[in-house]
Design a protein around this motif. Structure first.
Motif, PDB file in Angstrom:
ATOM      1  N   UNK A  58       0.943  -1.075   0.010  1.00 43.67           N
ATOM      2  CA  UNK A  58      -0.075   0.048  -0.063  1.00 43.67           C
ATOM      3  C   UNK A  58       0.831   1.400   0.180  1.00 43.67           C
ATOM      4  N   UNK A  59       0.200   2.692  -0.109  1.00 40.73           N
ATOM      5  CA  UNK A  59       1.048   3.770  -0.061  1.00 40.73           C
ATOM      6  C   UNK A  59       1.928   3.872   0.971  1.00 40.73           C
ATOM      7  N   UNK A  60       1.327   3.613   2.439  1.00 41.55           N
ATOM      8  CA  UNK A  60       2.339   3.624   3.503  1.00 41.55           C
ATOM      9  C   UNK A  60       3.734   2.980   3.197  1.00 41.55           C
ATOM     10  N   UNK A  61       3.401   1.709   2.750  1.00 35.68           N
ATOM     11  CA  UNK A  61       4.742   0.899   2.515  1.00 35.68           C
ATOM     12  C   UNK A  61       5.702   1.461   1.551  1.00 35.68           C
ATOM     13  N   UNK A  68      13.462   5.245   3.003  1.00 37.37           N
ATOM     14  CA  UNK A  68      14.498   4.517   3.473  1.00 37.37           C
ATOM     15  C   UNK A  68      15.619   4.656   2.401  1.00 37.37           C
ATOM     16  N   UNK A  69      15.254   4.779   1.048  1.00 34.26           N
ATOM     17  CA  UNK A  69      16.277   4.941   0.201  1.00 34.26           C
ATOM     18  C   UNK A  69      16.763   6.516  -0.066  1.00 34.26           C
ATOM     19  N   UNK A  70      16.325   7.472   0.863  1.00 35.44           N
ATOM     20  CA  UNK A  70      16.690   8.709   0.968  1.00 35.44           C
ATOM     21  C   UNK A  70      16.039   9.613  -0.035  1.00 35.44           C
ATOM     22  N   UNK A  71      14.807   9.045  -0.500  1.00 31.93           N
ATOM     23  CA  UNK A  71      14.199  10.012  -1.454  1.00 31.93           C
ATOM     24  C   UNK A  71      13.344  10.928  -0.643  1.00 31.93           C
ATOM     25  N   UNK A  72      13.364  12.249  -1.298  1.00 27.17           N
ATOM     26  CA  UNK A  72      12.621  13.060  -0.339  1.00 27.17           C
ATOM     27  C   UNK A  72      11.652  13.786  -1.027  1.00 27.17           C
ATOM     28  N   UNK A  92       4.456  10.138  10.297  1.00 27.96           N
ATOM     29  CA  UNK A  92       5.851   9.397  10.661  1.00 27.96           C
ATOM     30  C   UNK A  92       6.483   8.743   9.795  1.00 27.96           C
ATOM     31  N   UNK A  93       5.608   8.214   8.544  1.00 24.66           N
ATOM     32  CA  UNK A  93       6.093   7.473   7.558  1.00 24.66           C
ATOM     33  C   UNK A  93       6.962   8.340   6.552  1.00 24.66           C
ATOM     34  N   UNK A  94       6.770   9.680   6.767  1.00 25.96           N
ATOM     35  CA  UNK A  94       7.496  10.557   5.847  1.00 25.96           C
ATOM     36  C   UNK A  94       6.637  11.246   5.007  1.00 25.96           C
TER      37      UNK A  94
END
Length: 226
Positions: A58-61, A68-72, A92-94
Motif C-alpha cells: 500500500x501507499x504507506x509501505x 529508506x532510500x533517501x527519496x525526499x 511518521x512514515x514521511x
C-alpha cells in the motif's frame, strides 16, 4: 509538475488523473504499489499522491521504502482512514500532507499546488491586488472592473468568474473546474449555471468591444486571452 498517483479505485483514479492533467500536470497513474514503487525509484517525480488502502503493497509501505532510500519527494496521502492515529502514522512514515476521502477536487488541487511551492522554496513575490490583461483591468480591493476606461458593473459571481479566468490567461479552463472552484459544487451535468454566467460575462466584457477575450473551445471548455 510530474506526479505519481497510486490509486486503485477504478472511478476515483481516472477522475483524479484527468483533473490534474487538465491543470497542466503530467500524471503517471498506478493501481498497485509494486509498480508505483519501481517507477518512483527509477524516475524523478515532483510529487507522490498515495492511497493508503491499496491491496498488497500500500501507499504507506511504498513511502517507507522510498524514505529508506533517501527519496525526499513530497508525498500526499489519500485515504478513507481519517483517525488521528492513522494520520500520525502517515506523517511518521514521511508523508507531507494527508487528505481524507471523500474530498473535493478543488481541495486536492490546492494541496498539490502548496506542496509544489514548498518543493520549489519560498516565494518572495508580493500579493497581486490588480489583474490586467490587454485593455481590461480588475481591481481586487475596490472590486472595480473597467475596459478601455469604461467602468463595467459585475455581480459577485461574475467578478469571481472573471478573476479566475484572468489568473489563468491562455489556459484551458473546463466546466468542472469552474463548478468546483467558483461555485464550490461537484460535477453536475444537468446544471447550466456555468453557461449562463459565461454568457452574461461576455455581454459585459466582450460584446461592446472589438477584441474578444473569452473564447469557447467546443467540447473542452473556455480560454481567456491568447
Amino acid at each position: 509538475m510530474r506526479i505519481l498517483l497510486l490509486e486503485d479505485d477504478k472511478q476515483l483514479g481516472p477522475w483524479i488523473a484527468g483533473g490534474l492533467r487538465e491543470e497542466g500536470h503530467v500524471i503517471d497513474h498506478f493501481e498497485n504499489g509494486k509498480d508505483a514503487l519501481m517507477a518512483a525509484m527509477g524516475q524523478d517525480f515532483d510529487l507522490l499522491i498515495l492511497d493508503r488502502m491499496v491491496p498488497g503493497l500500500d501507499g504507506l509501505a511504498v513511502l517507507k521504502s522510498l524514505r529508506a532510500s533517501r527519496d525526499t519527494t513530497p508525498a500526499l496521502f489519500l485515504t478513507a482512514l481519517g483517525e488521528v492515529d492513522a494520520r500520525v502514522e502517515g506523517f511518521e512514515a514521511g508523508g507531507d500532507d494527508y487528505l481524507t476521502k471523500p474530498f473535493a477536487f478543488a481541495e486536492l488541487s490546492a494541496r498539490v499546488s502548496a506542496l509544489g511551492r514548498r518543493r520549489d522554496g519560498p516565494q518572495a513575490e508580493p500579493e497581486q491586488t490588480t489583474l490586467r490583461y490587454s485593455d481590461l483591468t480588475l481591481d481586487l480591493l475596490s472590486r472595480h472592473c473597467e475596459r478601455q476606461s469604461q467602468a463595467i458593473e459585475l455581480k459577485a459571481k461574475e467578478f469571481k468568474l472573471l478573476e479566475y479566468f484572468m489568473r489563468r490567461p491562455g489556459r484551458l479552463v473546463t466546466r468542472t473546474m469552474l463548478l468546483e472552484q467558483v461555485w464550490d459544487m461537484s460535477f453536475d451535468p444537468t446544471t447550466s449555471v456555468v453557461e449562463t454566467h459565461i454568457s452574461r460575462l461576455r455581454s459585459k466584457i466582450d460584446k461592446p468591444f472589438e477584441e474578444q477575450l473569452l473564447r469557447t473551445r467546443r467540447g473542452e471548455g473556455y480560454v481567456f486571452g491568447s
